[in-house]
Design a protein around this motif. Sequence first.
Motif, PDB file in Angstrom:
ATOM      1  N   TYR A   1       4.700   7.908   3.730  1.00 45.25           N
ATOM      2  CA  TYR A   1       6.054   7.525   3.333  1.00 45.25           C
ATOM      3  C   TYR A   1       6.884   7.393   4.600  1.00 45.25           C
ATOM      4  CZ  TYR A   1      10.563   7.800   0.881  1.00 45.25           C
ATOM      5  OH  TYR A   1      11.822   7.550   0.401  1.00 45.25           O
ATOM      6  N   PHE A   2       7.123   6.159   5.012  1.00 45.27           N
ATOM      7  CA  PHE A   2       7.827   5.891   6.259  1.00 45.27           C
ATOM      8  C   PHE A   2       7.222   6.694   7.416  1.00 45.27           C
ATOM      9  CE2 PHE A   2      10.930   4.618   3.051  1.00 45.27           C
ATOM     10  CZ  PHE A   2      11.257   3.344   3.517  1.00 45.27           C
ATOM     11  N   GLY A   3       5.893   6.646   7.493  1.00 48.45           N
ATOM     12  CA  GLY A   3       5.206   7.210   8.646  1.00 48.45           C
ATOM     13  C   GLY A   3       4.775   8.653   8.531  1.00 48.45           C
ATOM     14  N   THR A   4       4.992   9.282   7.390  1.00 47.83           N
ATOM     15  CA  THR A   4       4.579  10.672   7.261  1.00 47.83           C
ATOM     16  C   THR A   4       3.808  10.885   5.964  1.00 47.83           C
ATOM     17  OG1 THR A   4       5.352  12.985   7.339  1.00 47.83           O
ATOM     18  CG2 THR A   4       6.716  11.422   6.135  1.00 47.83           C
ATOM     19  N   PHE A   5       2.802  11.763   5.980  1.00 47.48           N
ATOM     20  CA  PHE A   5       2.004  12.036   4.786  1.00 47.48           C
ATOM     21  C   PHE A   5       2.853  12.766   3.753  1.00 47.48           C
ATOM     22  CE2 PHE A   5      -0.645  14.866   2.245  1.00 47.48           C
ATOM     23  CZ  PHE A   5      -1.556  13.961   1.716  1.00 47.48           C
ATOM     24  N   VAL A   6       2.680  12.404   2.469  1.00 50.97           N
ATOM     25  CA  VAL A   6       3.404  13.079   1.392  1.00 50.97           C
ATOM     26  C   VAL A   6       2.437  13.455   0.274  1.00 50.97           C
ATOM     27  CG1 VAL A   6       5.669  12.026   1.817  1.00 50.97           C
ATOM     28  CG2 VAL A   6       4.026  10.823   0.371  1.00 50.97           C
ATOM     29  N   ASP A   7       2.770  14.558  -0.421  1.00 57.42           N
ATOM     30  CA  ASP A   7       2.028  14.936  -1.618  1.00 57.42           C
ATOM     31  C   ASP A   7       3.034  15.123  -2.751  1.00 57.42           C
ATOM     32  OD1 ASP A   7       3.231  17.451  -1.287  1.00 57.42           O
ATOM     33  OD2 ASP A   7       1.468  18.318  -0.329  1.00 57.42           O
ATOM     34  N   ASP A   8       2.588  15.713  -3.848  1.00 57.45           N
ATOM     35  CA  ASP A   8       3.456  15.812  -5.030  1.00 57.45           C
ATOM     36  C   ASP A   8       4.650  16.739  -4.843  1.00 57.45           C
ATOM     37  OD1 ASP A   8       1.880  14.025  -6.383  1.00 57.45           O
ATOM     38  OD2 ASP A   8       0.838  15.528  -7.600  1.00 57.45           O
TER      39      ASP A   8
ATOM     40  N   GLU B   1      -2.687   1.911  -4.585  1.00 57.75           N
ATOM     41  CA  GLU B   1      -2.436   3.330  -4.369  1.00 57.75           C
ATOM     42  C   GLU B   1      -3.334   3.834  -3.244  1.00 57.75           C
ATOM     43  OE1 GLU B   1      -2.677   5.653  -7.884  1.00 57.75           O
ATOM     44  OE2 GLU B   1      -1.194   4.459  -8.978  1.00 57.75           O
ATOM     45  N   ASP B   2      -2.705   4.497  -2.273  1.00 56.65           N
ATOM     46  CA  ASP B   2      -3.443   4.966  -1.106  1.00 56.65           C
ATOM     47  C   ASP B   2      -2.849   6.303  -0.664  1.00 56.65           C
ATOM     48  OD1 ASP B   2      -4.651   5.457   1.313  1.00 56.65           O
ATOM     49  OD2 ASP B   2      -4.197   3.501   2.189  1.00 56.65           O
ATOM     50  N   LEU B   3      -3.619   7.375  -0.835  1.00 54.77           N
ATOM     51  CA  LEU B   3      -3.125   8.701  -0.470  1.00 54.77           C
ATOM     52  C   LEU B   3      -2.729   8.799   1.002  1.00 54.77           C
ATOM     53  CD1 LEU B   3      -5.613  11.020  -2.394  1.00 54.77           C
ATOM     54  CD2 LEU B   3      -3.133  10.961  -2.690  1.00 54.77           C
TER      55      LEU B   3
ATOM     56  N   GLY C   1       5.036   8.673 -10.043  1.00 54.91           N
ATOM     57  CA  GLY C   1       4.325   8.378  -8.812  1.00 54.91           C
ATOM     58  C   GLY C   1       5.019   7.273  -8.036  1.00 54.91           C
ATOM     59  N   LEU C   2       5.045   7.406  -6.730  1.00 55.52           N
ATOM     60  CA  LEU C   2       5.697   6.417  -5.883  1.00 55.52           C
ATOM     61  C   LEU C   2       5.106   5.026  -6.097  1.00 55.52           C
ATOM     62  CD1 LEU C   2       7.732   5.895  -3.621  1.00 55.52           C
ATOM     63  CD2 LEU C   2       6.018   6.649  -1.978  1.00 55.52           C
ATOM     64  N   ALA C   3       3.776   4.932  -6.117  1.00 52.97           N
ATOM     65  CA  ALA C   3       3.127   3.637  -6.323  1.00 52.97           C
ATOM     66  C   ALA C   3       3.435   3.088  -7.710  1.00 52.97           C
ATOM     67  CB  ALA C   3       1.618   3.768  -6.125  1.00 52.97           C
TER      68      ALA C   3
ATOM     69  N   ARG D   1       0.866  -1.189   0.000  1.00 57.75           N
ATOM     70  CA  ARG D   1       0.000   0.000   0.000  1.00 57.75           C
ATOM     71  C   ARG D   1       0.896   1.231   0.000  1.00 57.75           C
ATOM     72  NH1 ARG D   1      -5.363   0.076   0.951  1.00 57.75           N
ATOM     73  NH2 ARG D   1      -5.260  -2.106   1.671  1.00 57.75           N
ATOM     74  N   VAL D   2       0.879   1.973  -1.130  1.00 59.91           N
ATOM     75  CA  VAL D   2       1.833   3.059  -1.337  1.00 59.91           C
ATOM     76  C   VAL D   2       1.113   4.306  -1.839  1.00 59.91           C
ATOM     77  CG1 VAL D   2       4.071   3.629  -2.348  1.00 59.91           C
ATOM     78  CG2 VAL D   2       3.412   1.241  -2.147  1.00 59.91           C
TER      79      VAL D   2
END
Length: 264
Positions: free
Chosen positions: A230-237, A224-226, A204-206, A164-165
Amino acid sequence: MSTNNNASGSDRILKIVVIGGTGLIGKKVVRSLLDLGHNAIAASPSTGVNTISGEGLAEAMAGADVVVDVANAPFFENQAVLEFFQIAGKNIVAAETAAGVKHHVALSVVGTDRLPDSGYFLAKLEQEKGIKEGGIPFTIVRATQFFEFVGAIAQAATREDVVRVSPALFQPIAADDVAAAVVDAALGAPLNGISEVAGPEKIGLAALVRRHLEATGDKREVIEDLQAGYFGTFVDDTSLTPGANPRLGSIRYDEWLSQALAAR
């Protein structure tokens, strides 16, 4: 790997101490500097230099012109990684000051200042702060995530054979291109600031994890899961991509992966 010959425009051979010189990036940096005729010293616990205890640090830095720090913490627990970079940073600056080092080059991570919920990125930010306040002319090279770690990203995001990425964009880079940027920074004048280096393409990471798993014959499902983070923290573009005018590597992911699979 690098075309820059020296730090001052002369033909002087430089002594350059590479902290973490036996690791993924460090080995490439040392090899390139030696190929260019400089006196590159690989400094790590395995060569008798320990930035936490201070063992061998003063001896390694005696007469050094430049220190390159590409070492990473051997663990990722929040407090432990913070203490690693704090203690190592103070010991390195003290040894550099005593040795009269003229340029400190450090490898950091793109997004360090944009991911406050990550203990690791906070620790890297603390490392950067120590460098800026240390009194040694410096250059900080922030790199995006390495191609070499895509498999580890997939593994960390796996639960019961499902990966799940986040679909957030990032711009990964080959370790060879990172090392080339670090070498050029070491042989150039101190920026007293930050430069960024990234791969030649955003993806995209996924999508990249899926591409990696398919190429390696891995049957795990990628979702794909918003909110996956990423290693415990929310990420955007914007979290893991560089700002304006980064240095771009020349190696594309598919080219690197093809070579990596052939080498197996």
